[in-house]
Design a protein around this motif. Structure first.
Motif, PDB file in Angstrom:
ATOM      1  N   ILE A   1    -106.449  16.744 -16.210  1.00 38.29           N
ATOM      2  CA  ILE A   1    -107.437  16.126 -15.462  1.00 38.29           C
ATOM      3  C   ILE A   1    -106.980  16.057 -13.927  1.00 38.29           C
ATOM      4  N   GLN A   2    -108.006  16.150 -13.105  1.00 40.24           N
ATOM      5  CA  GLN A   2    -107.673  16.038 -11.605  1.00 40.24           C
ATOM      6  C   GLN A   2    -108.555  14.904 -10.780  1.00 40.24           C
ATOM      7  N   ILE A   3    -108.043  14.149 -10.082  1.00 43.69           N
ATOM      8  CA  ILE A   3    -108.631  12.917  -9.340  1.00 43.69           C
ATOM      9  C   ILE A   3    -108.615  13.332  -7.744  1.00 43.69           C
ATOM     10  N   ARG A   4    -109.844  13.163  -7.311  1.00 43.21           N
ATOM     11  CA  ARG A   4    -109.935  13.583  -5.810  1.00 43.21           C
ATOM     12  C   ARG A   4    -110.027  12.266  -5.077  1.00 43.21           C
ATOM     13  N   GLU A   5    -109.449  12.521  -3.779  1.00 40.15           N
ATOM     14  CA  GLU A   5    -109.634  11.313  -2.957  1.00 40.15           C
ATOM     15  C   GLU A   5    -109.045   9.954  -3.579  1.00 40.15           C
ATOM     16  N   VAL A   6    -107.822  10.018  -3.961  1.00 38.92           N
ATOM     17  CA  VAL A   6    -107.328   8.888  -4.789  1.00 38.92           C
ATOM     18  C   VAL A   6    -107.325   7.765  -3.811  1.00 38.92           C
ATOM     19  N   LYS A   7    -107.488   6.554  -4.199  1.00 39.05           N
ATOM     20  CA  LYS A   7    -107.403   5.459  -3.428  1.00 39.05           C
ATOM     21  C   LYS A   7    -106.184   4.694  -3.795  1.00 39.05           C
ATOM     22  N   MET A   8    -105.823   3.525  -3.054  1.00 42.10           N
ATOM     23  CA  MET A   8    -104.810   2.655  -3.677  1.00 42.10           C
ATOM     24  C   MET A   8    -104.960   1.833  -4.991  1.00 42.10           C
TER      25      MET A   8
ATOM     26  N   GLU B   1     -95.237 -12.124   1.342  1.00 41.91           N
ATOM     27  CA  GLU B   1     -95.979 -10.933   0.800  1.00 41.91           C
ATOM     28  C   GLU B   1     -97.337 -11.217   0.404  1.00 41.91           C
ATOM     29  N   THR B   2     -98.288 -10.241   1.084  1.00 41.29           N
ATOM     30  CA  THR B   2     -99.530 -10.706   0.766  1.00 41.29           C
ATOM     31  C   THR B   2    -100.325  -9.317   0.261  1.00 41.29           C
ATOM     32  N   GLU B   3    -101.000  -9.593  -0.900  1.00 41.34           N
ATOM     33  CA  GLU B   3    -101.707  -8.388  -1.639  1.00 41.34           C
ATOM     34  C   GLU B   3    -103.058  -8.160  -0.860  1.00 41.34           C
ATOM     35  N   ASN B   4    -103.327  -7.101  -0.361  1.00 40.47           N
ATOM     36  CA  ASN B   4    -104.566  -6.773   0.545  1.00 40.47           C
ATOM     37  C   ASN B   4    -105.467  -6.086  -0.716  1.00 40.47           C
ATOM     38  N   PRO B   5    -106.814  -6.313  -0.306  1.00 39.36           N
ATOM     39  CA  PRO B   5    -107.888  -5.822  -1.586  1.00 39.36           C
ATOM     40  C   PRO B   5    -107.822  -4.439  -1.820  1.00 39.36           C
ATOM     41  N   ASP B   6    -107.171  -3.550  -1.022  1.00 34.12           N
ATOM     42  CA  ASP B   6    -106.954  -2.099  -1.204  1.00 34.12           C
ATOM     43  C   ASP B   6    -105.727  -2.080  -1.848  1.00 34.12           C
ATOM     44  N   ASN B   7    -104.983  -2.963  -2.362  1.00 32.82           N
ATOM     45  CA  ASN B   7    -103.876  -2.774  -3.177  1.00 32.82           C
ATOM     46  C   ASN B   7    -102.555  -2.232  -2.457  1.00 32.82           C
TER      47      ASN B   7
END
Length: 472
Positions: free
Chosen positions: A103-110, A187-193
């Motif tokens: 499979i392929q995943i486009r425009e991957v995000k964090m 260390e702070t986890e941001n919403p975008d991982n």
């Protein structure tokens, strides 16, 4: 029973591991946000195993599992709409096949980071799977700043370093000669991982720390080398003041005498004020900003001078008391030191020359050997009893007394031989000595040769007659 159960579990895990290895996948795939990633999956050489269906399952780190893509040879491909990658995932081939269900995943995000499981439904062995970990990398934005502080006695933060929106978390370190402490990184986890890391440097600031070097270094997987931020500390403090220029030799009539007010502060001092302890500034004194110029020293200069310096944090001051002398003190100048140094050099040079001359003379004497001339012969001694008396007859009783001896010349060359020749044989052999008085005759003969005359006869030491006449 326990050993049997443990053995059975080990055999089962081995079988499952061998079965799981039949599904070929990549253990790890690394990608950046906005890119397209390919997750490969194969089931080579199925043999008698029948492949009925393949599914892709997304599993976050929190163990939440979601189907993202399913293929059945009869019913085709399906992409669940509730998956986090809905609308961005598809099979590589169209139509897909069980032989290559990649499979392929486009425009991957964090947020797409996690475990992706390729699972086959087979007969008769059941489900078999392979796991690929998608690692998302994000290059962080790094920043370092100093904190303006005031000198004091309490530890405060003097510099901060931050690495924001990176994946994985960055590592921050410090380099400085200061004797401070590094705080525990936050260390702070941001919403975008992504992860933001903050680190601070604490110090008890002193005026001497102002302007000192401190550097923050950020290390991250996405960077080939650490990013370094060199900085200089900013420590504010009230002015520190010192008056210089007084040499304790201000005398009546002296001209061109100066006092200088040296001030150091942060912020930079804005005002400098000269005062005297008496309240009145002498007429012969001129104030030139931080300099006090005395045109001519007189008794009015016998005073205490005060310098006050101010900045936004406060002020500092220093004072000095001037004593005016009637006559100048002798100054130990450079000329006196030069004369003393010259005299000392001359003395050392003369001593060196004398030493060289003495060493050369000693070497020359040792080279030339013993002296060639004969030293003066020692005196041969005769007692008064040995000499004949002309005027007064010698009685028998007087001949029995031993009186003081008087020496006359005699020669003994063997006593003046050089140390180098002490092993040479004597000029007279032992065979030539026929009587106990042979040595005396030899000595008389040698003495005659030395003085240029010859003795025709010799007398024993015990005789009392006169010596025969000699020819000179």
């Amino acid at each position: 029973m326990n050993m049997s159960g443990l053995l059975s579990a080990l055999i089962l895990l081995t079988i499952q591991g061998s079965l799981a290895q039949r599904v070929r996948v990549e253990p790890e795939v690394v990608s950046y946000p906005g890119q397209m990633v390919t997750l490969r999956c194969l089931f080579p050489n199925p043999g008698e195993t029948q492949l009925t269906q393949v599914s892709w399952i997304f599993e976050r780190n929190d163990a939440e599992r979601t189907n993202i893509a399913v293929f059945h040879p009869k019913f085709g491909a399906n992409y669940p709409t509730k998956s986090p990658v809905s609308g961005r995932v598809s099979f590589v081939t169209d139509p897909p096949s069980l032989d290559n269900p990649s499979i392929q995943i486009r425009e991957v995000k964090m947020t797409d980071e996690g475990r992706y499981i390729c699972e086959y439904a087979t007969y008769p062995s059941g489900n078999e799977q392979g796991v690929t970990s998608l690692v998302m990398l994000a290059k962080p934005k790094n920043l370092a700043t100093t904190v303006t502080v005031t000198a004091g006695k309490t530890p405060v933060i003097v510099a901060r370093c931050e690495s924001s929106n990176g994946r994985p978390a960055a590592t921050i370190s410090w380099s400085t000669p200061l004797n401070g402490n590094v705080t525990t990184p936050i260390e702070t986890e941001n919403p975008d991982n992504t992860v933001t890391v903050q680190s601070s440097y604490m110090l008890v600031p002193q005026p001497s720390d102002n302007g000192k070097d401190i550097s923050c270094m950020v290390t991250h997987r996405t960077m080939t080398q650490p990013e370094t931020f060199p900085m200089r500390l900013v420590v504010e403090y009230p002015p520190r003041v010192q008056i210089v220029g007084y040499d304790n030799n201000w005398y009546r009539g002296r001209t061109s005498a100066y006092l200088t007010c040296q001030a150091d502060g942060n912020p930079v001092p804005t005002t400098i004020t000269w005062k005297t302890l008496s309240g009145l500034m002498p007429e012969t004194v001129q104030v030139q900003e931080n300099r006090l110029a005395v045109q001519k020293v007189d008794d009015t200069i016998n005073n205490t001078f005060i310098c006050e310096v101010k900045n936004s944090l406060g002020y500092g001051r220093d004072q000095i008391t001037v004593f005016v002398r009637e006559f100048p003190q002798p100054v130990k100048g450079a000329a006196t030191g030069g004369i003393f140094g010259g005299i000392l050099c001359v003395i050392i040079l003369v001593a060196l020359i004398a030493t060289i001359v003495m060493v050369r003379n000693c070497k020359r004497k040792n080279k030339d050997g013993p002296p060639t001339h004969k030293p003066p012969p020692p005196m041969k001694s005769y007692s008064y009893s040995d000499r004949p008396s002309i005027d007064t007859p010698v009685s028998d009783s007087q001949s029995m007394h031993h009186e003081t001896e008087k020496e006359e010349p005699m020669t003994d060359l063997s006593a003046y031989h050089d140390d180098k020749d002490h092993h040479e044989p004597s000029r007279f052999s032992w065979e030539d000595k026929q009587s106990p008085y042979q040595d005396d005759r030899d000595e008389d003969r040698m003495m005659g040769e030395e003085d240029g005359y010859y003795i025709t006869s010799s007398a024993s030491r015990g005789s009392s007659f006169m010596s025969p006449a000699v020819i000179v």
